[in-house]
Scaffold this motif. Structure first.
Motif, PDB file in Angstrom:
ATOM      1  N   PRO A 289      28.251  41.437  25.128  1.00  0.00           N
ATOM      2  CA  PRO A 289      29.484  42.145  25.415  1.00  0.00           C
ATOM      3  C   PRO A 289      30.633  41.325  25.901  1.00  0.00           C
ATOM      4  N   PRO A 290      31.947  41.277  25.696  1.00  0.00           N
ATOM      5  CA  PRO A 290      33.128  40.725  26.314  1.00  0.00           C
ATOM      6  C   PRO A 290      32.792  40.567  27.932  1.00  0.00           C
ATOM      7  N   ALA A 291      33.635  39.604  28.268  1.00  0.00           N
ATOM      8  CA  ALA A 291      33.511  39.548  29.817  1.00  0.00           C
ATOM      9  C   ALA A 291      34.205  40.863  30.700  1.00  0.00           C
ATOM     10  N   ALA A 292      33.493  41.135  31.671  1.00  0.00           N
ATOM     11  CA  ALA A 292      33.948  42.369  32.558  1.00  0.00           C
ATOM     12  C   ALA A 292      35.328  41.619  33.129  1.00  0.00           C
ATOM     13  N   GLN A 293      36.166  42.617  33.466  1.00  0.00           N
ATOM     14  CA  GLN A 293      37.448  42.270  34.089  1.00  0.00           C
ATOM     15  C   GLN A 293      37.524  43.340  35.257  1.00  0.00           C
ATOM     16  N   GLU A 294      38.600  43.095  36.177  1.00  0.00           N
ATOM     17  CA  GLU A 294      38.804  44.000  37.248  1.00  0.00           C
ATOM     18  C   GLU A 294      38.729  45.525  36.827  1.00  0.00           C
ATOM     19  N   GLY A 295      39.356  45.880  35.841  1.00  0.00           N
ATOM     20  CA  GLY A 295      39.288  47.217  35.264  1.00  0.00           C
ATOM     21  C   GLY A 295      37.987  47.828  35.204  1.00  0.00           C
ATOM     22  N   ASP A 296      36.833  46.781  34.784  1.00  0.00           N
ATOM     23  CA  ASP A 296      35.608  47.403  34.730  1.00  0.00           C
ATOM     24  C   ASP A 296      34.883  47.461  35.944  1.00  0.00           C
ATOM     25  N   LEU A 297      35.299  47.238  37.183  1.00  0.00           N
ATOM     26  CA  LEU A 297      34.825  47.642  38.249  1.00  0.00           C
ATOM     27  C   LEU A 297      35.023  48.825  39.056  1.00  0.00           C
ATOM     28  N   PRO A 298      34.213  49.526  39.822  1.00  0.00           N
ATOM     29  CA  PRO A 298      34.462  50.690  40.434  1.00  0.00           C
ATOM     30  C   PRO A 298      35.820  50.339  41.465  1.00  0.00           C
ATOM     31  N   ASN A 299      36.411  51.370  41.712  1.00  0.00           N
ATOM     32  CA  ASN A 299      37.786  51.349  42.292  1.00  0.00           C
ATOM     33  C   ASN A 299      37.701  50.745  44.006  1.00  0.00           C
ATOM     34  N   GLU A 300      36.505  51.010  44.396  1.00  0.00           N
ATOM     35  CA  GLU A 300      36.386  50.409  45.690  1.00  0.00           C
ATOM     36  C   GLU A 300      35.980  49.021  45.821  1.00  0.00           C
ATOM     37  N   LEU A 301      35.828  48.160  44.613  1.00  0.00           N
ATOM     38  CA  LEU A 301      35.514  46.979  44.583  1.00  0.00           C
ATOM     39  C   LEU A 301      36.697  46.270  44.317  1.00  0.00           C
ATOM     40  N   ARG A 302      37.712  46.731  43.462  1.00  0.00           N
ATOM     41  CA  ARG A 302      38.914  46.050  43.062  1.00  0.00           C
ATOM     42  C   ARG A 302      39.890  45.580  44.270  1.00  0.00           C
ATOM     43  N   GLY A 303      40.242  44.373  43.899  1.00  0.00           N
ATOM     44  CA  GLY A 303      41.234  43.741  45.202  1.00  0.00           C
ATOM     45  C   GLY A 303      40.422  43.379  46.269  1.00  0.00           C
ATOM     46  N   THR A 304      39.110  43.661  46.603  1.00  0.00           N
ATOM     47  CA  THR A 304      38.467  43.164  47.805  1.00  0.00           C
ATOM     48  C   THR A 304      37.908  41.819  47.349  1.00  0.00           C
ATOM     49  N   PRO A 305      37.366  41.269  48.715  1.00  0.00           N
ATOM     50  CA  PRO A 305      36.819  39.747  48.757  1.00  0.00           C
ATOM     51  C   PRO A 305      35.519  39.859  47.991  1.00  0.00           C
ATOM     52  N   VAL A 306      34.778  40.950  47.440  1.00  0.00           N
ATOM     53  CA  VAL A 306      33.622  40.897  46.719  1.00  0.00           C
ATOM     54  C   VAL A 306      33.952  41.025  45.081  1.00  0.00           C
ATOM     55  N   GLN A 307      35.219  41.351  44.701  1.00  0.00           N
ATOM     56  CA  GLN A 307      35.628  41.358  43.384  1.00  0.00           C
ATOM     57  C   GLN A 307      35.160  40.297  42.548  1.00  0.00           C
ATOM     58  N   GLN A 308      35.455  39.187  42.791  1.00  0.00           N
ATOM     59  CA  GLN A 308      35.145  38.011  41.861  1.00  0.00           C
ATOM     60  C   GLN A 308      33.674  37.734  42.053  1.00  0.00           C
ATOM     61  N   PRO A 309      32.812  37.634  43.028  1.00  0.00           N
ATOM     62  CA  PRO A 309      31.451  37.673  42.973  1.00  0.00           C
ATOM     63  C   PRO A 309      30.775  38.442  42.237  1.00  0.00           C
ATOM     64  N   ALA A 310      31.390  39.957  42.327  1.00  0.00           N
ATOM     65  CA  ALA A 310      30.838  41.056  41.254  1.00  0.00           C
ATOM     66  C   ALA A 310      30.953  40.738  39.918  1.00  0.00           C
ATOM     67  N   LEU A 311      32.073  40.269  39.594  1.00  0.00           N
ATOM     68  CA  LEU A 311      32.400  39.908  38.337  1.00  0.00           C
ATOM     69  C   LEU A 311      31.486  38.901  37.723  1.00  0.00           C
ATOM     70  N   ASP A 312      31.430  37.867  38.489  1.00  0.00           N
ATOM     71  CA  ASP A 312      30.403  36.653  38.235  1.00  0.00           C
ATOM     72  C   ASP A 312      29.206  37.173  37.954  1.00  0.00           C
TER      73      ASP A 312
END
Length: 675
Positions: A289-312
Motif C-alpha cells: 500500500p501507499p505510505a500512510a499520512q496524517e489523515g490515516d491516523l485516528p483523530n486523537e493521534l494527529r498533531g501529537t508527539p506520537v504522530q510521526q512514530p505511529a506513522l513510522d
C-alpha cells in the motif's frame, strides 16, 4: 490505435485481410539497389477502393531487401514503404518515422495526420516516409504455428515461430530494421534522411545513426528506451515505473475527494480500490500500500508527539502486513472463490501509462464503491476457464505480440536465471507485491526464458554524427521511464528536452507547444528549449451521467461529454464480457456469437481512430495481446477460444474505456499557458 488493425481515413482494415496481398521471401539477388517504384496503396495491398483518397497524398511501394546483409547476393525479403508527399510540392527533406513496438504498424504512421493531430508544416514541406519492419503486414508477415510448440516447451512462442522458418525469424533484429531503412534510402536516391522515432523507434533510430552517421540528418527521439537496458532491464524498469505511477494516481484521486468521495489520502483510495479488485477472477491484487499520512491516523493521534512514530510503525510494517495478507489469501485458495468481473486491477495498471485516464478510473471506482452498479460475476465453471486462459498463452499468437517478443528476445543478452525466475513467481503467488515480483522475474530473464539470442544489440553512439539528436521525454512516462532518456543522452549526445507530464509519446498528443517545436526543428533546424510546457493536471470528470461537458474547463473540447457516453456503456461492456464467459462453458458448437461490444470497437474508440488519435495503453495493451486474428497456425478448441476471448473481454471492458478521455479530449494547452 489497435495494433491488430490499420486505419485509413477512418476505415478499419484487418491486418489479416491484407496479409494475403504480401509477397514471401524470394530467391532473387540484392546486389544492385533498384529505384523505388511508388504506386497506389489500394492497388498494392488490395485495400478497399476509396479507402485512401487522393488528397491524402499517400503512396506505397515494396522493395526487395537482403534477407541477410552479410550475404547481399542471397535471398531477399519484401519490405513495404509508404510516403506522404508535401502539400507544397517542394520537399525540404525526407523524414523517416517509426511508431515503436517492436510490432507496431509503421506503414500508416504518417497517414491521416494532417487533420489537426500533427503540425501542418511537416505535411507542407517534407516527404514523410515509413518503412514497415519485416514480419509485419506488407513486409512478409510472420507465420507462427502453435501446433509446433510442445506442451512442455520452455518457450512455446519460440518453438511455434522458429519451427516455421527459422532463418527468417532470426533475421528480425533492430539492426536489420535499421539496415532495411538504409536500403530504402538508397532506393530513393537520398544522400541523407531525417528521422523521428517514438518508444522502440528511438532505439531503431539510434542504431541507424550509429551504423550510418554520414547519412543521418536531423533526428528527434521521443520517449526513449535505454540502449543499455535492451531488453529485460527495460521491461523491469517499465514495471517499476507503473508501480510508482499507480501511487501517483491514488494521490490524485485523493486530492479530488470532494468529487469522488473515495478518501482524502492515497492509502484510503488504495483500500477502496483493493476491496473491489480483490474480488476479481484470478485472485487478490497483491500490492504494497501507499505510505500512510496524517489523515490515516485516528483523530486523537494527529498533531501529537506520537504522530510521526505511529506513522513510522505503520509504514515500516506495511510490506510485511501486505505479504501476510497475500499469503493468507494464497493458503486459503481465495482465488478459487473469486468470480467478479469488474476489471479494476487491469484498469488501474493500464491507467498508470497516462494520467489523462485517471478521472475515468476514479469515476469507475466510485461507481462500484457506492454500489451504483452491481459488479458482474460469472459462474465457478466459467471463472475456472478464465483462470486457465489467463495462466497460459501457449496458443495466443498474433503478429504484434509475437514481433515484440521475437525481436527483443533475439537480442536480449540477459543471463537467464531459472532459480531467480522461480523465486519471483513464488513470491507473487504467496503474497508478494505483484508488480515488483514481476520486475524481479524480468530482470532474471523471465520474458525470454527458453529463448536464446541470435545477435547482440548495437552499442549505440553519436560519435560520428554531424548533428546530434534531440532527446524528447515526458518526465513521468511509465512505459519508457526517464532513466532511458538519460541513458540515450549519455550514449548519443545531443540535447535532452523534457515535458513535465506522464503519458507515453510527447509529439502528436494535442500539445501545440511540442508539435510546433518538433515541426520547427525539422523545417528550420531550430533547437527546442530545455523544457516544454506539458498538459495541465487532469480535472475531475462530471460524476453524473447527464448533461454537456463544461466547455470552460481548460483542456477539453466543447459539446456533449464523450466520457459520460463511455461511462453509460460501462455496465453494458462488462456485462457482455461476463455473459461471454458464461457462454464459454456451453458445449462446443453451441457458443453464442461475440457480442456487439466485443466484436466492434466502441463508438468512442471508432471516433478516436477516425481522428487519427493514438489510444492509451490502458485501452490497447490487453486488446492487442488478445486479438483473435491469428496470422496462421493451428485451430483452437472453440470452447477454450471462447474462454480466452471472454477473459480478454472482461479485462478490456472497463480498461478500454479509460482511453476514451485521452482519445476524446483535445487538449488546448495554449489556453492554459496563454497564446
Amino acid at each position: 490505435m489497435d495494433r491488430g488493425i490499420v486505419q485509413v481515413k477512418g476505415k478499419i482494415v484487418s491486418v489479416a485481410a491484407m496479409a494475403g496481398a504480401t509477397a514471401v521471401i524470394s530467391a532473387g539477388t540484392a546486389t544492385a539497389v533498384q529505384p523505388i517504384q511508388w504506386q497506389s496503396c489500394e492497388t498494392l495491398f488490395n485495400l478497399e477502393p476509396g479507402s485512401v483518397p487522393e488528397e491524402q497524398r499517400l503512396e506505397c511501394a515494396i522493395v526487395d531487401a537482403p534477407l541477410d546483409y552479410d550475404n547481399p547476393d542471397g535471398p531477399t525479403t519484401p519490405i513495404a514503404v509508404s510516403k506522404v508527399s508535401p502539400k507544397s510540392g517542394q520537399s525540404k527533406s525526407a523524414i523517416f518515422g517509426n511508431p515503436g513496438g517492436p510490432g507496431d504498424d509503421a506503414l500508416m504512421f504518417w497517414a491521416n495526420r494532417d487533420t489537426g493531430i500533427a503540425p501542418t508544416d511537416l505535411y507542407n514541406d517534407h516527404d514523410l516516409i515509413a518503412v514497415q519492419p519485416r514480419g509485419l503486414w506488407g513486409s512478409n508477415p510472420i507465420q507462427c504455428d502453435p501446433s509446433l510448440a510442445s506442451p512442455f516447451a520452455l518457450n512455446p512462442l519460440h518453438d511455434a515461430c522458429y519451427g516455421t522458418n527459422g532463418a527468417y525469424i532470426e533475421s528480425m533484429t533492430t539492426e536489420n530494421a535499421a539496415r532495411d531503412m538504409d536500403f530504402v534510402r538508397q532506393s530513393m536516391g537520398l544522400e541523407t534522411i531525417d528521422y523521428y522515432g517514438v518508444s522502440y523507434g528511438t532505439k531503431l533510430g539510434a542504431d541507424y545513426a550509429t551504423l550510418y552517421p554520414e547519412h543521418t540528418g536531423k533526428m528527434m527521439l521521443d520517449s526513449n528506451v535505454g540502449p543499455d537496458w535492451a531488453w529485460s532491464e527495460q521491461s523491469a524498469q517499465t514495471t517499476e515505473a507503473q508501480h510508482a505511477r499507480m501511487y501517483d494516481m491514488f494521490e490524485w484521486i485523493a486530492s479530488n475527494d470532494e468529487t469522488y468521495g473515495l478518501g482524502d489520502t492515497p492509502l484510503k483510495v488504495f483500500n477502496r480500490w483493493k476491496a473491489i479488485s480483490d474480488q476479481e477472477v484470478g485472485g487478490p491484487s497483491n500490492m504494497i500500500p501507499p505510505a500512510a499520512q496524517e489523515g490515516d491516523l485516528p483523530n486523537e493521534l494527529r498533531g501529537t508527539p506520537v504522530q510521526q512514530p505511529a506513522l513510522d510503525v505503520i509504514n515500516t510494517t506495511a510490506p510485511g502486513r501486505a505479504r501476510l495478507e497475500g499469503l493468507w489469501n494464497a493458503v486459503t485458495l481465495r482465488e478459487l472463490t473469486n468470480n467478479a468481473a469488474s476489471g479494476m486491477y487491469d484498469t488501474a495498471v493500464g491507467a498508470s501509462f497516462n494520467e489523462t485516464s485517471w478521472p475515468m478510473v476514479a469515476n469507475i471506482l466510485s461507481y462500484y464503491d457506492k454500489n451504483q452498479g452491481e459488479i458482474p460475476r460469472v459462474s465457478p465453471v466459467a471463472a475456472q476457464r478464465i483462470r486457465n486462459a489467463k495462466a497460459s498463452d501457449n496458443t495466443q499468437f498474433n503478429t504484434q505480440h509475437d514481433m515484440f517478443r521475437i525481436v527483443t528476445c533475439n537480442e536480449d543478452q540477459t543471463v537467464q536465471n531459472p532459480l531467480a525466475i522461480g523465486s519471483a513467481e513464488l513470491d507473487a503467488k504467496t503474497g508478494g507485491d505483484r508488480l515488483l515480483a514481476q520486475a524481479a522475474g524480468q530482470r532474471a530473464g523471465s520474458d525470454c526464458f527458453g529463448y536464446q539470442p541470435v545477435t547482440e544489440p548495437i552499442k549505440v553512439s553519436g560519435e560520428g554524427l554531424e548533428q546530434k539528436p534531440i532527446i524528447l521525454q515526458n518526465v513521468h512516462d511509465a512505459v519508457t521511464p526517464m532513466g532511458g532518456a538519460e541513458n540515450m543522452l549519455e550514449r548519443m549526445g545531443g540535447k535532452l528536452v523534457t515535458v513535465d507530464n506522464g503519458g507515453h509519446g510527447a509529439f502528436r498528443t494535442g500539445n501545440k507547444f511540442i508539435d510546433d517545436a518538433v515541426a520547427d526543428f525539422f523545417t528550420n533546424g531550430t533547437v527546442p528549449p530545455d523544457t516544454l510546457p506539458g498538459r495541465p493536471t487532469p480535472k475531475p470528470l462530471p460524476t453524473t451521467l447527464e448533461g454537456e461537458y463544461p466547455s470552460n474547463t481548460v483542456g477539453y473540447g466543447e459539446g456533449e461529454n464523450p466520457f459520460a457516453q463511455a461511462q453509460r456503456g460501462i455496465s453494458q461492456a462488462v456485462d457482455a464480457g461476463a455473459q461471454a464467459a458464461q457462454d464459454a462453458v456451453e458445449p462446443a458448437g453451441q457458443q453464442a456469437q461475440p457480442t456487439e461490444q466485443q466484436a466492434q470497437p466502441t463508438e468512442q474508440q471508432a471516433g478516436a481512430e477516425q481522428s487519427g488519435t493514438e489510444q492509451d495503453p490502458a485501452a490497447t495493451g490487453q486488446q492487442a495481446q488478445n486479438t483473435t486474428a491469428n496470422d496462421g497456425g493451428a485451430a483452437e478448441d472453440p470452447a477454450e477460444k471462447a474462454a480466452r476471448d471472454a477473459a480478454a473481454g472482461i479485462d478490456q471492458a472497463v480498461g478500454a474505456l479509460t482511453g476514451t478521455q485521452q482519445n476524446g479530449a483535445q487538449y488546448t494547452v495554449d489556453q492554459y499557458y496563454g497564446q
